[in-house]
Design a protein around this motif. Structure first.
Motif, PDB file in Angstrom:
ATOM      1  N   THR A 212       0.836  -1.190   0.000  1.00 20.48           N
ATOM      2  CA  THR A 212       0.000   0.000   0.000  1.00 20.48           C
ATOM      3  C   THR A 212       0.874   1.243   0.000  1.00 20.48           C
ATOM      4  N   THR A 213       0.528   2.208  -0.843  1.00 17.00           N
ATOM      5  CA  THR A 213       1.209   3.501  -0.841  1.00 17.00           C
ATOM      6  C   THR A 213       0.266   4.551  -0.285  1.00 17.00           C
ATOM      7  N   THR A 215       1.082   8.043  -0.754  1.00 17.82           N
ATOM      8  CA  THR A 215       1.131   9.045  -1.819  1.00 17.82           C
ATOM      9  C   THR A 215       2.034   8.538  -2.923  1.00 17.82           C
ATOM     10  N   GLU A 216       1.883   9.072  -4.123  1.00 20.07           N
ATOM     11  CA  GLU A 216       2.733   8.724  -5.263  1.00 20.07           C
ATOM     12  C   GLU A 216       2.988   9.977  -6.092  1.00 20.07           C
ATOM     13  N   GLY A 244       1.261   1.734 -11.847  1.00 23.70           N
ATOM     14  CA  GLY A 244       1.064   2.677 -10.759  1.00 23.70           C
ATOM     15  C   GLY A 244      -0.050   3.660 -11.064  1.00 23.70           C
ATOM     16  N   HIS A 245      -0.190   4.668 -10.204  1.00 21.87           N
ATOM     17  CA  HIS A 245      -1.250   5.661 -10.350  1.00 21.87           C
ATOM     18  C   HIS A 245      -0.705   7.049 -10.650  1.00 21.87           C
ATOM     19  N   THR A 248      -0.611  10.959  -7.085  1.00 24.67           N
ATOM     20  CA  THR A 248      -1.847  10.919  -6.296  1.00 24.67           C
ATOM     21  C   THR A 248      -1.520  11.119  -4.824  1.00 24.67           C
ATOM     22  N   GLU A 250      -3.867  10.081  -2.660  1.00 25.27           N
ATOM     23  CA  GLU A 250      -4.766   9.104  -2.064  1.00 25.27           C
ATOM     24  C   GLU A 250      -4.044   7.761  -1.873  1.00 25.27           C
ATOM     25  N   PRO A 251      -4.356   7.019  -0.801  1.00 19.42           N
ATOM     26  CA  PRO A 251      -3.754   5.687  -0.617  1.00 19.42           C
ATOM     27  C   PRO A 251      -4.147   4.753  -1.761  1.00 19.42           C
ATOM     28  N   GLN A 252      -3.190   3.914  -2.190  1.00 17.96           N
ATOM     29  CA  GLN A 252      -3.428   2.940  -3.261  1.00 17.96           C
ATOM     30  C   GLN A 252      -2.950   1.573  -2.783  1.00 17.96           C
ATOM     31  N   THR A 253      -3.723   0.532  -3.133  1.00 19.68           N
ATOM     32  CA  THR A 253      -3.404  -0.827  -2.714  1.00 19.68           C
ATOM     33  C   THR A 253      -3.091  -1.685  -3.932  1.00 19.68           C
ATOM     34  N   TYR A 254      -2.037  -2.512  -3.823  1.00 18.22           N
ATOM     35  CA  TYR A 254      -1.589  -3.346  -4.932  1.00 18.22           C
ATOM     36  C   TYR A 254      -1.433  -4.790  -4.459  1.00 18.22           C
TER      37      TYR A 254
END
Length: 308
Positions: A212-213, A215-216, A244-245, A248, A250-254
């Motif tokens: 999980t990130t 921010t990116e 990736g996104h 962003t 917002e949190p991102q889940t991979y």
């Protein structure tokens, strides 16, 4: 005729001044990136490099004070001091004392040639005409959002050379040098703020990776890499790319499942790729894959959490 002579004299004088300016005696400094893990808890390191231009034959370093300003909301200096400053180019064997001190918003690198001289002491350190690394400054990444800048502060910056080569005779006289504008590090991205990286053994040949990130920035995507038995032979798993996104807040889940893991000890890490092709790596997580395991999740979960 007088006007022609005056013009000719002005041209000759301008040409002489230009030649003197081109060959001016200066010391040049720059900061270079050495490492940017680009994840919270990772390492961010810079190199402090120096070279001389048209220096005299008496080019032995006498003293230096270099203040390196940094963003303390993004970076935290490594501790203790032996971890903050590494790869020193000179030390007691050259006759120098050296320090690197954190002053909240800047790191002060101090060098003094108090022991330089032919008898006793070291022979000093000569500044040459090509850049050489004086010291490496190491930080821990505290925030993964946005960019960070590092700069050499010109107001408190000074470098002096001994009046005599290798301080011989040992007069101790040090002459301050003209310093050119430093080359700094501007807008270095910290693209990924990774909050967790977890590896879970599912069965004999399957390992699930979740990360999980928070921010990116300019994140093109990830490739998953594995290494068996140790962390010395990481290889990218075929067809493991996960997009990736971009940028962003917002949190991102991979997630990715490795279906080819054989029995034994395995290490996994992420190879993160920016939109401009820049590459960063996370630290590895370890799992032990067993044989003859039923098709169900096992209590074999290893996590790499925030601030690892």
């Amino acid at each position: 005729m007088k006007r022609q002579l005056a013009v000719l004299f002005s041209i000759l004088f301008f040409g002489l001044a230009l030649r003197q300016e081109v060959g001016a005696q200066t010391i040049e400094q720059r900061l270079l990136m050495a490492q940017n893990d680009a994840i919270v808890g990772g390492t961010f390191s810079i190199l402090v490099q120096v070279k001389g231009t048209s220096l005299p034959s008496a080019n032995t370093l006498g003293s230096a004070t270099i203040d390196i300003q940094y963003d303390n909301t993004k970076l935290t200096p490594k501790t203790p001091a032996a971890q903050l400053a590494t790869l020193w180019a000179f030390g007691l064997g050259n006759g120098f004392t050296r320090t690197a001190t954190n002053n909240t918003t800047f790191i002060r690198v101090g060098v003094t040639g108090s022991g330089v001289g032919p008898t006793p002491g070291g022979l000093g350190f000569d500044i040459g005409s090509t850049y050489i690394t004086w010291v490496r400054i190491n930080f821990t990444i505290a925030s993964g959002s946005g960019n960070t800048n590092l700069s050499i502060l010109s107001g408190s910056n000074s470098i002096g050379l001994f009046e005599n080569y290798q301080n011989d005779p040992e007069s101790g006289v040090i002459n301050n040098q003209t310093l050119s504008a430093p080359i700094n590090i501007n807008n270095e991205p910290l693209p990924i703020q990774l909050s967790s990286f977890i590896a879970t053994v599912l069965n004999q040949n399957r390992v699930r990776l979740n990360w999980t990130t928070l921010t990116e920035t300019n994140n093109y995507g990830f490739e998953v890499q594995e290494s068996q038995g140790n962390q010395n032979n990481y290889q990218t798993i075929p067809n493991s790319f996960v997009a990736g996104h971009g940028t962003t807040l917002e949190p991102q889940t991979y997630s990715f499942v490795d279906s080819s893991a054989t029995a034994g000890q395995w290490f996994y890490r992420l190879k993160q790729i920016d939109l401009d092709g820049t590459i960063h790596f996370t630290d590895g997580v370890q799992v032990d894959v067993l044989t003859g395991v039923a098709e169900k999740p096992l209590p074999k979960e290893f996590a790499l959490d925030q601030n690892y």
